[in-house]
Scaffold this active site. Structure first.
Site, PDB file in Angstrom:
ATOM      1  N   ILE A   1     107.788  34.948  -5.529  1.00  0.00           N
ATOM      2  CA  ILE A   1     107.494  35.956  -6.700  1.00  0.00           C
ATOM      3  C   ILE A   1     108.300  37.860  -6.779  1.00  0.00           C
ATOM      4  O   ILE A   1     108.165  38.871  -7.632  1.00  0.00           O
ATOM      5  CB  ILE A   1     105.887  37.269  -5.856  1.00  0.00           C
ATOM      6  CG1 ILE A   1     104.833  37.466  -7.068  1.00  0.00           C
ATOM      7  CG2 ILE A   1     106.583  37.474  -4.157  1.00  0.00           C
ATOM      8  CD1 ILE A   1     103.338  37.671  -5.642  1.00  0.00           C
TER       9      ILE A   1
ATOM     10  N   VAL B   1     104.793  36.597   2.059  1.00  0.00           N
ATOM     11  CA  VAL B   1     105.142  37.566   1.032  1.00  0.00           C
ATOM     12  C   VAL B   1     104.946  38.796   1.259  1.00  0.00           C
ATOM     13  O   VAL B   1     106.038  39.898   0.688  1.00  0.00           O
ATOM     14  CB  VAL B   1     104.056  37.560   0.241  1.00  0.00           C
ATOM     15  CG1 VAL B   1     104.131  38.470  -1.362  1.00  0.00           C
ATOM     16  CG2 VAL B   1     103.992  35.714  -0.210  1.00  0.00           C
ATOM     17  N   ASP B   2     104.809  39.442   2.382  1.00  0.00           N
ATOM     18  CA  ASP B   2     104.969  41.158   2.342  1.00  0.00           C
ATOM     19  C   ASP B   2     106.325  41.336   3.002  1.00  0.00           C
ATOM     20  O   ASP B   2     106.501  42.023   1.992  1.00  0.00           O
ATOM     21  CB  ASP B   2     103.493  41.768   3.857  1.00  0.00           C
ATOM     22  CG  ASP B   2     103.059  43.046   3.638  1.00  0.00           C
ATOM     23  OD1 ASP B   2     103.781  43.923   2.476  1.00  0.00           O
ATOM     24  OD2 ASP B   2     102.737  43.492   4.578  1.00  0.00           O
TER      25      ASP B   2
END
Length: 171
Positions: free
Chosen positions: A10, A32-33
């Site tokens: 991402i 993801v963070d």
């Protein structure tokens, strides 16, 4: 709106905004963070600290969304949202759906037309993948928005397959 799924990273998406599966502290973390904060650099963390010092002194509530700069990411903005932790004893699907609806609302206020979502709550928050994919795709499909393209960006093949199945089911 066109809804697609891709397998990838991402942090490499060339979209107007990427959605961060954040924790309520907004100060980075794992998954993801952590990837978004590492790749995007210090500008994202500084923007999150300002949010904590201002409108969100107790952190961002589950199901809500807020935007910051994207720092060094190819995107222009990061939309942070906090997904629910799965609990078999309590239906939290509305909170998960809210993450997607609220992120789309924030995207609309920014003027974002292309948006990349991760599989929110499916990692350490343990939401069952097939159920989360169905909730996510249904929420995006049913939300009125000016966003033209929603891309679910999935890190592994299992997630990619689950989201592709959900997208086909909601076409």
């Amino acid at each position: 709106m066109r809804i697609t799924a891709v397998q990838g990273d991402i942090t490499e998406q060339d979209v107007d905004a990427v959605v961060n599966a954040a924790n309520s502290a907004l100060l980075g973390g794992g998954g993801v963070d952590g990837a978004i904060h590492r790749r995007g650099g210090a500008d994202i963390l500084e923007a999150c600290k300002k949010l904590r010092a201002g409108d969100y002194p107790d952190g961002l509530p589950v199901g809500q969304a807020v935007a910051t700069t994207a720092g060094k990411l190819p995107a222009r903005w990061v939309i942070h949202t906090v997904g629910p932790t799965y609990a078999a004893s309590e239906d939290r699907s509305e909170l998960l759906a809210s993450c997607f609806r609220e992120s789309l609302k924030v995207a609309d206020t920014l003027g974002a037309r292309t948006l990349a979502f991760p599989a929110i709550s499916t990692g350490v928050y343990r939401y069952p993948l097939d159920e989360a994919a169905d909730i996510a795709v249904r929420a995006v499909h049913d939300t009125a928005t000016d966003v033209d393209v929603v891309r679910f960006v999935l890190f592994d093949n299992g997630s990619y397959e689950a989201f592709n199945t959900a997208i086909r089911r909601h076409e």
